[in-house]
Design an enzyme around this catalytic site. Structure first.
Site, short mmCIF file in Angstrom:
data_model
loop_
_atom_site.label_atom_id
_atom_site.label_comp_id
_atom_site.label_asym_id
_atom_site.label_seq_id
_atom_site.Cartn_x
_atom_site.Cartn_y
_atom_site.Cartn_z
N GLY A 246 0.43 -1.18 0.12
CA GLY A 246 -0.15 0.20 0.03
C GLY A 246 0.84 1.03 -0.35
O GLY A 246 0.77 2.61 0.79
N ALA A 247 2.02 1.20 -0.59
CA ALA A 247 3.29 2.21 -0.47
C ALA A 247 2.61 3.37 -1.48
O ALA A 247 3.14 4.37 -1.01
CB ALA A 247 4.40 2.21 -0.55
N ASN B 71 -6.30 -2.62 8.13
CA ASN B 71 -7.43 -3.06 8.55
C ASN B 71 -8.21 -4.65 8.57
O ASN B 71 -8.07 -4.44 6.87
CB ASN B 71 -8.15 -1.73 9.86
CG ASN B 71 -7.42 -1.01 10.58
OD1 ASN B 71 -7.17 -1.50 11.30
ND2 ASN B 71 -7.52 0.12 10.54
N ARG C 288 -2.17 7.41 21.29
CA ARG C 288 -3.04 7.60 21.82
C ARG C 288 -3.07 7.76 23.24
O ARG C 288 -3.93 9.50 23.52
CB ARG C 288 -4.18 7.32 20.76
CG ARG C 288 -4.04 7.14 19.29
CD ARG C 288 -5.02 6.95 19.17
NE ARG C 288 -5.65 7.20 17.66
CZ ARG C 288 -6.03 6.17 16.03
NH1 ARG C 288 -7.12 5.30 16.91
NH2 ARG C 288 -5.74 6.61 15.30
N HIS D 275 -7.36 -3.95 17.89
CA HIS D 275 -7.26 -2.81 17.15
C HIS D 275 -8.86 -1.98 17.11
O HIS D 275 -8.75 -1.64 15.54
CB HIS D 275 -6.49 -2.34 16.33
CG HIS D 275 -6.58 -1.19 15.98
ND1 HIS D 275 -6.39 0.29 16.29
CD2 HIS D 275 -6.52 -0.91 14.65
CE1 HIS D 275 -6.04 1.45 15.39
NE2 HIS D 275 -6.62 0.77 13.66
N GLY E 58 1.10 4.88 3.55
CA GLY E 58 2.68 4.83 2.86
C GLY E 58 3.10 6.02 2.54
O GLY E 58 4.30 5.99 2.61
N ASP F 290 -3.03 3.20 19.31
CA ASP F 290 -3.24 3.79 20.35
C ASP F 290 -3.03 3.25 22.01
O ASP F 290 -3.37 4.28 22.67
CB ASP F 290 -5.15 2.02 20.38
CG ASP F 290 -5.11 1.30 19.11
OD1 ASP F 290 -5.63 2.15 18.63
OD2 ASP F 290 -4.61 0.60 18.49
N GLN G 272 0.21 -12.78 0.40
CA GLN G 272 0.77 -11.92 0.83
C GLN G 272 2.01 -12.82 2.11
O GLN G 272 3.26 -13.08 1.49
CB GLN G 272 0.80 -10.28 1.56
CG GLN G 272 0.26 -9.20 0.54
CD GLN G 272 0.15 -7.92 0.90
OE1 GLN G 272 0.09 -8.08 2.04
NE2 GLN G 272 -0.51 -7.05 0.12
N GLY H 179 -0.25 4.75 -0.68
CA GLY H 179 -2.15 6.10 -0.11
C GLY H 179 -0.46 6.59 0.38
O GLY H 179 0.11 6.61 0.79
N VAL I 129 -0.88 -3.32 9.67
CA VAL I 129 -1.22 -2.24 9.42
C VAL I 129 -2.70 -2.39 8.94
O VAL I 129 -3.36 -1.32 9.59
CB VAL I 129 -0.31 -0.72 8.80
CG1 VAL I 129 -0.99 0.84 9.53
CG2 VAL I 129 0.82 -1.00 9.62
P1 NAX Z 1 -5.18 4.48 1.76
O1 NAX Z 1 -6.17 3.85 0.88
O2 NAX Z 1 -4.08 5.92 1.38
O3 NAX Z 1 -3.75 3.58 1.21
C1 NAX Z 1 -4.06 2.13 0.40
C2 NAX Z 1 -3.01 1.93 -0.37
O4 NAX Z 1 -2.73 -0.11 -0.34
C3 NAX Z 1 -3.78 2.22 -1.62
O5 NAX Z 1 -2.90 2.57 -2.42
C4 NAX Z 1 -3.80 1.01 -2.38
O6 NAX Z 1 -4.00 0.94 -3.85
C5 NAX Z 1 -3.06 -0.09 -1.73
N1 NAX Z 1 -3.66 -1.57 -1.59
C6 NAX Z 1 -5.00 -1.65 -1.82
N2 NAX Z 1 -4.84 -3.26 -2.14
C7 NAX Z 1 -3.11 -4.14 -1.90
C8 NAX Z 1 -2.49 -5.31 -2.38
N3 NAX Z 1 -3.38 -6.42 -2.27
N4 NAX Z 1 -1.41 -5.17 -2.73
C9 NAX Z 1 -0.89 -3.78 -2.17
N5 NAX Z 1 -0.93 -2.55 -1.56
C10 NAX Z 1 -2.41 -2.28 -1.66
O7 NAX Z 1 -5.26 3.73 3.27
P2 NAX Z 1 -4.22 4.39 4.56
O8 NAX Z 1 -4.66 5.92 4.52
O9 NAX Z 1 -3.07 4.25 4.04
O10 NAX Z 1 -4.55 2.79 5.56
C11 NAX Z 1 -4.16 1.83 4.83
C12 NAX Z 1 -4.46 1.18 6.09
O11 NAX Z 1 -4.14 1.22 7.43
C13 NAX Z 1 -6.07 1.15 6.07
O12 NAX Z 1 -6.81 -0.14 6.50
C14 NAX Z 1 -6.58 1.79 6.96
O13 NAX Z 1 -7.69 1.66 7.71
C15 NAX Z 1 -5.41 1.12 8.81
N6 NAX Z 1 -4.95 2.26 9.42
C16 NAX Z 1 -4.56 1.30 10.45
C17 NAX Z 1 -4.17 1.61 11.53
C18 NAX Z 1 -4.00 0.75 12.88
O14 NAX Z 1 -3.54 1.86 13.52
N7 NAX Z 1 -3.43 -0.30 12.22
C19 NAX Z 1 -4.38 3.92 11.95
C20 NAX Z 1 -4.02 4.51 10.64
C21 NAX Z 1 -4.95 3.27 9.56
O15 NAX Z 1 -6.70 3.65 10.19
#
Ligand code: NAX
Length: 340
Positions: free
Chosen positions: A18-19, A138, A169, A194, A24, A166, A119, A21, A136
């Protein structure tokens, strides 16, 4: 000269899914600057994206080159997990499928199993022997469980999920309430999932040597008022902070999430006496073996271990049980899909 031709000490290969995003983008430059692994460890970055995200990741790779980071040896962008996890020492699994409108939990788990299963299998096949993985994206705990189950040759304790955000926070809220800087507070713990069921626990925490609960009682004028603040303000605010950020900022947590992921890996590698992380339960505190559950943990540099032997009172136990029940339900839903 191509970055890959730069000579020097062996580089650590870090794969970020997800780099392309938001998280990333907030992670890459700090890792390349040495903030995650320290100023003496060169890094090789492998960015995994799906087809729609590849251009964004490629753009970030161009900017990384424009920073000319002294520690950055190589950047590759791939849409194939086997290429992205090849030789991987540290994997940050950030990309995940978000919950869409009308999506049930089972649908969400199934969609993410379709990401974290392959993966995990790719990590099993091509990662370095000592690979460490943090989920990371969800639902992070269950995504880590799925990845671990798909990598049978990698010891399960190499897979963790991020609850450091968390933890941080909770630290931020306590720091503000007590008027003490975060580095004067220790012994805080996040238990469970989480999610909104998590339990941010201050019962073992101390501030400048004084139990936090006593400091809160002094601050709020008595133990009952302090308990009410914990139950009615602190715990729900920490557990729902992600929603509060979306409400105020209009977008989900990004920089704080990236910062927490960097601290999670940094402390696991460099060692820490106490933090919170979701790790594979070995049955500690009666939590079912195999669940990826958040605990208070320490690391000697060789991976997170649960801090055992803490007394758990009935109120805490009840809160932990609620979150663990949610993790069990997620695991059972994934099992029903035939993934585990
Ligand atoms: P974004 O939607 O900006 O970025 C996610 C990226 O992942 C996108 O570029 C997408 O193309 C890519 N992606 C999707 N499927 C993929 C795959 N199979 N292989 C490789 N890349 C893939 O989301 P972002 O704000 O960066 O958040 C990413 C994740 O972090 C979400 O699931 C979000 O819920 C989760 N979080 C987790 C947190 C935690 O504390 N554990 C807190 C922050 C965030 O909510």
């Amino acid at each position: 000269m191509a970055p890959s031709a730069v000579r020097g000490p062996a580089a650590t290969t870090v794969t970020i899914t997800g780099a392309g995003g938001q998280i990333g983008y907030a992670l890459l430059f700090r890792i390349a600057a040495g903030e995650m692994l320290g100023p003496d460890r060169p890094v090789r970055l492998r960015l995994l994206e799906i087809a729609q995200g590849v251009r964004s990741a490629e753009g970030a790779a161009l900017e990384l080159q424009d920073c000319a980071f002294p520690l950055l040896r190589e950047v590759d962008v791939a849409d194939d997990p086997l290429a992205a996890f090849d030789g991987c020492d540290i994997a940050l699994l950030v990309g995940a499928r978000p919950r869409g409108p009308g999506m049930e939990r089972a649908d969400l788990l199934a969609a993410n199993a379709g990401i974290f299963g392959p993966q995990g299998a790719a990590i099993n096949a091509v990662a370095a022997d000592g690979v460490r993985v943090v989920a990371v994206g969800n639902p992070a705990n269950t995504n880590a469980l799925i990845a671990a189950a798909s990598a049978p040759d990698v010891p399960a304790d190499r897979f963790t999920a991020l609850t450091r955000l968390d933890h941080n926070r909770a630290l931020g809220q306590l720091s503000a309430a007590l008027g003490s800087p975060p580095d004067e507070i220790s012994g805080l713990a996040i238990w469970g999932n989480h999610s909104a069921t998590q339990f941010p626990d201050v019962s073992h925490a101390v501030v400048r040597g004084e139990p936090v609960i006593d400091a809160l009682a002094a601050r709020f004028g008595g133990r009952d008022t302090a308990d009410a603040w914990l139950d009615d303000i602190f715990i729900p605010r920490v557990a729902r902070r992600g929603a509060e950020i979306i409400d105020v900022r209009g977008s989900s947590s990004v920089a704080s999430a990236a910062h927490a992921a960097i601290e999670h890996v940094r402390d696991e590698q460099a060692g820490t006496a106490w933090t919170s992380a979701a790790v594979v339960s070995r049955g500690e505190y009666g939590i079912p073996e195999g669940l990826v559950c958040s605990f208070p943990v320490s690391s000697d540099g060789g991976g997170y271990r649960v801090i055992e032997g803490l007394p758990i009172d009935d109120r805490s136990r009840a809160r932990i049980d609620v979150s663990v029940a949610e993790l069990v339900a997620e695991r059972d839903a994934v099992r029903a899909l035939g993934v585990l």
